[in-house]
Design an enzyme around this catalytic site. Structure first.
Site, mmCIF file in Angstrom:
data_model
loop_
_atom_site.group_PDB
_atom_site.id
_atom_site.type_symbol
_atom_site.label_atom_id
_atom_site.label_comp_id
_atom_site.label_asym_id
_atom_site.label_seq_id
_atom_site.Cartn_x
_atom_site.Cartn_y
_atom_site.Cartn_z
ATOM 1 N N GLY A 36 -50.200 33.933 88.237
ATOM 2 C CA GLY A 36 -51.277 34.317 87.335
ATOM 3 C C GLY A 36 -52.549 34.513 88.122
ATOM 4 C CG HIS A 37 -53.287 36.891 90.831
ATOM 5 N ND1 HIS A 37 -52.702 37.877 91.580
ATOM 6 C CD2 HIS A 37 -52.865 35.724 91.350
ATOM 7 C CE1 HIS A 37 -51.954 37.317 92.521
ATOM 8 N NE2 HIS A 37 -52.032 36.017 92.405
ATOM 9 C CG ASP A 41 -52.828 28.154 90.590
ATOM 10 O OD1 ASP A 41 -52.477 29.237 90.114
ATOM 11 O OD2 ASP A 41 -52.242 27.077 90.363
ATOM 12 C CD GLN A 48 -45.348 32.444 93.039
ATOM 13 O OE1 GLN A 48 -44.756 33.100 93.854
ATOM 14 N NE2 GLN A 48 -45.520 32.854 91.806
ATOM 15 C CE LYS A 64 -51.767 33.874 95.781
ATOM 16 N NZ LYS A 64 -52.016 32.484 95.352
HETATM 17 P P1 IMP Z 1 -41.348 28.395 89.133
HETATM 18 O O1 IMP Z 1 -41.864 29.389 90.107
HETATM 19 O O2 IMP Z 1 -41.664 28.723 87.708
HETATM 20 O O3 IMP Z 1 -39.881 28.110 89.341
HETATM 21 O O4 IMP Z 1 -42.089 27.001 89.390
HETATM 22 C C1 IMP Z 1 -41.870 26.234 90.571
HETATM 23 C C2 IMP Z 1 -43.142 25.548 91.032
HETATM 24 O O5 IMP Z 1 -44.059 26.537 91.481
HETATM 25 C C3 IMP Z 1 -43.882 24.779 89.951
HETATM 26 O O6 IMP Z 1 -44.520 23.670 90.545
HETATM 27 C C4 IMP Z 1 -44.926 25.758 89.465
HETATM 28 O O7 IMP Z 1 -46.038 25.112 88.874
HETATM 29 C C5 IMP Z 1 -45.282 26.422 90.773
HETATM 30 N N1 IMP Z 1 -45.815 27.783 90.628
HETATM 31 C C6 IMP Z 1 -45.133 28.915 90.427
HETATM 32 N N2 IMP Z 1 -45.956 29.972 90.393
HETATM 33 C C7 IMP Z 1 -47.186 29.495 90.603
HETATM 34 C C8 IMP Z 1 -48.473 30.107 90.730
HETATM 35 O O8 IMP Z 1 -48.634 31.321 90.645
HETATM 36 N N3 IMP Z 1 -49.508 29.257 90.958
HETATM 37 C C9 IMP Z 1 -49.354 27.920 91.103
HETATM 38 N N4 IMP Z 1 -48.181 27.317 91.014
HETATM 39 C C10 IMP Z 1 -47.108 28.086 90.758
#
Ligand code: IMP
Length: 435
Positions: free
Chosen positions: A46-47, A19, A230, A22
Site C-alpha cells: 500500500g502506497h 511502509d 514491502q 517508497k
Molecule cells: P503477506 O504479504 O500478506 O503474506 O504478509 C506477510 C507479512 O508481510 C506480514 O507481516 C505483512 O504485514 C507484511 N507485509 C506485506 N506487505 C506489506 C507492505 O506493503 N508493507 C508492510 N508490511 C507488509
C-alpha cells in the site's frame, strides 16, 4: 565516467519492514522518469501519495501513473488480484488520471484466485500464536502455487479455454485441501470461471510483453524507475523468516521479477524511516517500550496506520545495524530518509548501532528475538522541520542525527522527507544525473 553520473535506471527499495515511504520517492522521481516498473508482490502493498492536495492509495499500480508522461509496468514477478486491480483503476478514472496505453501487465504475472485468500486466512488461524500476521490477501498461497507449478497466470486468464483447463485441474486440488484440512465446503467451478473470464476480458488490453518493453527502454537509455514493494526484512529468503512476505523484495528481485539484466540498474536507493516500524508479527529488536511510545505522536498523527489493512504499525528506534545489513543485501548506494518530522517533538532520540555479542545480523528469528540492542542517545531538536526545504536550514541537532545515520550506515543520504506532501522534501542528490 562514474556509474552514478550516467544513471538511467534507479531501483527504489524498502530497507526495513515495508511502509518506509517508497511511494513518495517513486512519485517524486517519476517526474524525471519515462518508465516505472513494479517487479513483485501484489495488493498486500500500500502506497499513499499526496499530490496537489489529493490523497491517492496504490496497491499494485505504480504510483508514477500520476504523471501523464510516464509508462507503468507490472512485471511477471508480481501477483495480481484482478478485482483489486480493477478497483484501483476505477479510483484512478474517478480522479481523471488516464492509464490507457500507459499501463502494462506482464503475461507472466500470477493471478490471485478466491481459494488463495481463503487458504491464507485458514493458515493464519491454524498458526495461532505463531501467525505471520499476513494481509490476508492470498499472496503467500498464490506464490506457493507458482512454485508448485499449479498457478494461473495472466497469459492463461486472457485465454478462456486455457484458463478453463487450468482452473478445473487446480480446483480439484484446492477443494481437497479446503475440505480435508479446513472443513470448508468445496468451491464451485462455474461462478469462479465466469467471474474470472470477465476479469480476463477487462485485463486483456493491459497484457503486454513488459520484459521486452523494458529491454527496449534500457537500450534507448530512457530513464526507468524500478519500484520495490514491502521491505528487505520481509524478503522471502533474507527477511525475518517466517515472518516475511512470499516474494523477493531485494534488488535481485527487481531483475528476476521484471526479466531484465543487472546493467539496467545503475543506482539503488534504499528508503528508510528516520525511526523503524513493522506491521504484522515477528521480531523487532528496537521496538519502543510503552513509555517510549507514549512520547511519540500517536498513530494517527504519525501516520502509522497501515494503508492496506488499517492496522496500527509497531514502532521502534532507528536500527543502523539492521540497515547496514539490508543495504548490503541490496547494494544500496544512496539513502532516502523519511518522516524526520515525526521526531520533531522528542527530547531524546536513540540509534541502535549494534546488538551485544552479535557480530552479524542473525538469520534465526529465535536469536533475533533475544538480541540486546546497543543504543546511543541523541538530543532531540524540539523544533518543527516540516517547512524546511534546504539541508542547511535544518536544526543543528537534526543535522547531527542525520550525519550519524550516514556514518553508522556507511551510506550517503540523498533525500530527506519532512512530510507526506511532494514539496516537503530536502534534496541532497538529484539521483537522475544523465543530463
Ligand atoms: P503477506 O504479504 O500478506 O503474506 O504478509 C506477510 C507479512 O508481510 C506480514 O507481516 C505483512 O504485514 C507484511 N507485509 C506485506 N506487505 C506489506 C507492505 O506493503 N508493507 C508492510 N508490511 C507488509
Amino acid at each position: 565516467m562514474s556509474k552514478s553520473s550516467e544513471a538511467t535506471g534507479i531501483a527504489v527499495l524498502g530497507m526495513q519492514w515495508g511502509d518506509e515511504g517508497k511511494g513518495k520517492i517513486i512519485d517524486l522521481l517519476s517526474k524525471e522518469a519515462r518508465h516505472i516498473a513494479r517487479a513483485q508482490g501484489g495488493n498486500n502493498a500500500g502506497h499513499t501519495i499526496i499530490a496537489e492536495g489529493k490523497e491517492f492509495k496504490f496497491h499494485l499500480v505504480p504510483s508514477g501513473i500520476l504523471y501523464p508522461h510516464t509508462k507503468c509496468y507490472i512485471g511477471g514477478g508480481a501477483v495480481l488480484d484482478p478485482s483489486s486491480f480493477l478497483e484501483e483503476l476505477g479510483g484512478l478514472k474517478k480522479s481523471a488520471v488516464s492509464f490507457e496505453k500507459r499501463l502494462f501487465l506482464s503475461h507472466y504475472a500470477h493471478v490471485v484466485l478466491p481459494y488463495h485468500r481463503l487458504i491464507d486466512q485458514f493458515m493464519e488461524k491454524e498458526r495461532g500464536a505463531g501467525a505471520v500476521g499476513t494481509t490476508g490477501r492470498g499472496i503467500g498461497p498464490c506464490y506457493a502455487d507458482k512454485v508448485a507449478r499449479i498457478g494461473v497466470r495472466v497469459a492463461d486468464l486472457i485465454h478462456p479455454e486455457s484458463f478453463k483447463s487450468k482452473l478445473e485441474a487446480v480446483l480439484k486440488i484446492k477443494n481437497q485441501q479446503l475440505q480435508k484440512l479446513y472443513g470448508h465446503s468445496p468451491l464451485e467451478f462455474s461462478p469462479i470461471y465466469r467471474e474470472y473470464v470477465e476479469y480476463g476480458e477487462r485485463l486483456k488490453p493491459f497484457a503486454a510483453p513488459v520484459e521486452e518493453f523494458l529491454y527496449q527502454a534500457g537500450r534507448k537509455r530512457e530513464r526507468t524507475l524500478f519500484e520495490g514493494a514491502q521491505g528487505a526484512l520481509l524478503d522471502i529468503t533474507f527477511g525475518t523468516y517466517p515472518f516475511v512476505t512470499s516474494s523477493c523484495t531485494l534488488s535481485g528481485g527487481v531483475l528476476s521479477g521484471l526479466g531484465i539484466g543487472p546493467s539496467q540498474i545503475q543506482r539503488v536507493v534504499g528508503v528508510a524511516k528516520a525511526y523503524s516500524t513493522r506491521v504484522g508479527n515477528g521480531p523487532f529488536p528496537t521496538e519502543l517500550k510503552s513509555e517510549e511510545l507514549a512520547l511519540f505522536p500517536d498513530h494517527t498523527a504519525s501516520r502509522e496506520i497501515g494503508t492496506t489493512t488499517g492496522r496500527k504499525r509497531r514502532m521502534g528506534w532507528f536500527d543502523a545495524f539492521l540497515l547496514r545489513h539490508t543495504a548490503h543485501l541490496n547494494g544500496v548506494d544512496a539513502l532516502a530518509l523519511m518522516k524526520l518530522d515525526i521526531l520533531d517533538g522528542l527530547d531524546e532520540i536513540k540509534i541502535c548501532t549494534g546488538y551485544k555479542r552479535t557480530p552479524t545480523f542473525p538469520a534465526s528469528d529465535e536469536e533475533l528475538k533475544k538480541v540486546e540492542p546497543i543504543y546511543e542517545s541523541h538530543p532531540g531538536w524540539k523544533e518543527a522541520t516540516g517547512h524546511i526545504r534546504v539541508y542547511d536550514d535544518l536544526p543543528s541537532k537534526a543535522k547531527a542525527y542525520l550525519r550519524r545515520i550516514e556514518e553508522a550506515c556507511e551510506i550517503p543520504i540523498a533525500i530527506i522527507s519532512v512530510g507526506p506532501e511532494r514539496e516537503k522534501t530536502i534534496w541532497l542528490d538529484p539521483l537522475f544525473t544523465d543530463y
